[in-house]
Scaffold this active site. Structure first.
Site, short mmCIF file in Angstrom:
data_model
loop_
_atom_site.label_atom_id
_atom_site.label_comp_id
_atom_site.label_asym_id
_atom_site.label_seq_id
_atom_site.Cartn_x
_atom_site.Cartn_y
_atom_site.Cartn_z
N CYS A 94 37.46 40.77 49.15
CA CYS A 94 38.03 40.08 47.98
C CYS A 94 38.23 38.59 48.21
O CYS A 94 37.26 37.84 48.13
CB CYS A 94 39.31 40.78 47.54
SG CYS A 94 39.68 40.42 45.81
N HIS A 194 39.16 46.94 47.18
CA HIS A 194 40.35 47.31 47.95
C HIS A 194 40.51 48.83 47.91
O HIS A 194 39.66 49.55 47.39
CB HIS A 194 41.60 46.71 47.29
CG HIS A 194 41.62 45.22 47.22
ND1 HIS A 194 41.89 44.43 48.31
CD2 HIS A 194 41.40 44.39 46.18
CE1 HIS A 194 41.84 43.16 47.93
NE2 HIS A 194 41.55 43.10 46.66
N1 GLN Z 1 42.76 35.19 44.89
C1 GLN Z 1 41.43 35.76 44.65
C2 GLN Z 1 41.25 36.12 43.17
O1 GLN Z 1 42.22 36.32 42.47
C3 GLN Z 1 41.23 37.00 45.50
C4 GLN Z 1 42.20 38.12 45.13
C5 GLN Z 1 42.21 39.24 46.13
O2 GLN Z 1 41.98 39.07 47.32
N2 GLN Z 1 42.55 40.47 45.63
O3 GLN Z 1 40.11 36.23 42.74
#
Ligand code: GLN
Length: 246
Positions: A94, A194
Site C-alpha cells: 500500500c 492488506h
Molecule cells: N497513504 C496512502 C493512501 O492513502 C497509503 C495508505 C495505506 O497504506 N493503506 O493512498
C-alpha cells in the site's frame, strides 16, 4: 537449513491494518520447512546495507506516516535499488507500493520521492478506494487467486517495465479504472492488499520465500508444499464475502 535474512523497514511508522502479520507468516512458513529467519527492523536514521538481506518488507501507512519517513527513505534509496538489482525479494504494501515507484503525490499535494524499484507513479485521487479485493494473479507460470482488503486514496499507474500482480475480479485495484492491481518487477512485489495479505495467500508467501532462499543460497529452490487447508478455507470465505459485498 538456510537462514533467510529479512529486513523490516520502518516498522514503527509503516504498519497499519495488521500488516505486521505478514512477517509472522514468512517466519512460520520457513520454520515449517526446517529453515529459519532473522528479522532486522530498520527505522529512521538507521543504515540499510543491501548485502545484508534476502528479503525486504515495508508495510502500509497513512499519508502522514509516509511524509515522516520520506526524507530518510531517500537516503536509503540507492542501497534499496542495489538490493533489488541483486535479486533480493521485496514485498511493499500500500503506502509501500507507492514509495516503491518513482513518487507519490499525496492528498495535500506533497510529492514524496519513491525509490524506483517499480516502474509506476501514484497521485492521490478524489475518493478513497476501500473494500474487499479478489484478484486473478500471476507470478511466473503460476496462476492463482489472491484475496485482500484495500484502503487508499492514491491512484497508481504502471509504466512499461512493471507488470500487474493480477487482474481485478472484485474491488478497485491500483486506480479503480485500469482493472489491475499491484506490480511485479524482477523479485519486487508491490500491492495495495492488506489483511494482512500473506496469511490467506500462501502461494504469494511461498513465491517470496523461494526468491529469498535462492538469493541466500545461490541455488534453484523448490519448496515442499505445506498443508494449507485452513488457509484455503479462509481464502474461500474471503472470496464469498467479496462477492456478496459488491
Ligand atoms: N497513504 C496512502 C493512501 O492513502 C497509503 C495508505 C495505506 O497504506 N493503506 O493512498
Amino acid at each position: 537449513m538456510t537462514t533467510v535474512r529479512i529486513c523490516h523497514l520502518y516498522p514503527e511508522n509503516m504498519n497499519i491494518y495488521g500488516d505486521r502479520g505478514n512477517i509472522n507468516v514468512l517466519i512460520k512458513r520457513l520454520e515449517w520447512r526446517g529453515h529459519s529467519a532473522t528479522i532486522t527492523p530498520i527505522g529512521i536514521g538507521e543504515d540499510f546495507s543491501p548485502d545484508d538481506f534476502d528479503l525486504c518488507y515495508l508495510g502500509g501507512g497513512q499519508d502522514r506516516d509516509q511524509n515522516i519517513i520520506a526524507a530518510d527513505l531517500t537516503k536509503k534509496a540507492e542501497g534499496i535499488r542495489s538490493a533489488a538489482k541483486d535479486g533480493v525479494a521485496f514485498l511493499w504494501v500500500c503506502g509501500g507500493i507507492q514509495l516503491a515507484g518513482h513518487g507519490y503525490t499525496d492528498a495535500n499535494g506533497n510529492n514524496l520521492p519513491g525509490v524506483s524499484i517499480l516502474d509506476l507513479e501514484t497521485v492521490a485521487g478524489e475518493e478513497r478506494l476501500i473494500g474487499d479485493v479478489v484478484l486473478d494473479a500471476k507470478i511466473g507460470d503460476n496462476n492463482f487467486t489472491v484475496v485482500g482488503y484495500e484502503n487508499h486514496i492514491g491512484q497508481t499507474n504502471l509504466g512499461p517495465d512493471a507488470r500487474p500482480l493480477g487482474n481485478v475480479v472484485k474491488g478497485f485495484g491500483n486506480n479503480g479504472t485500469s482493472g489491475v492491481e499491484g506490480a511485479v518487477q524482477q523479485r519486487v512485489i508491490g500491492t495495495y492488499l492488506h489483511g494482512p495479505l500473506l496469511p490467506k495467500n500462501p502461494i504469494l508467501a511461498d513465491a517470496l520465500l523461494t526468491w529469498s532462499l535462492e538469493h541466500r543460497s545461490s541455488e534453484k529452490i523448490s519448496l515442499e508444499p505445506l498443508s494449507d487447508n485452513f488457509t484455503e478455507a479462509a481464502k474461500g470465505r474471503a472470496i464469498e464475502r467479496a462477492q456478496a459485498n459488491r
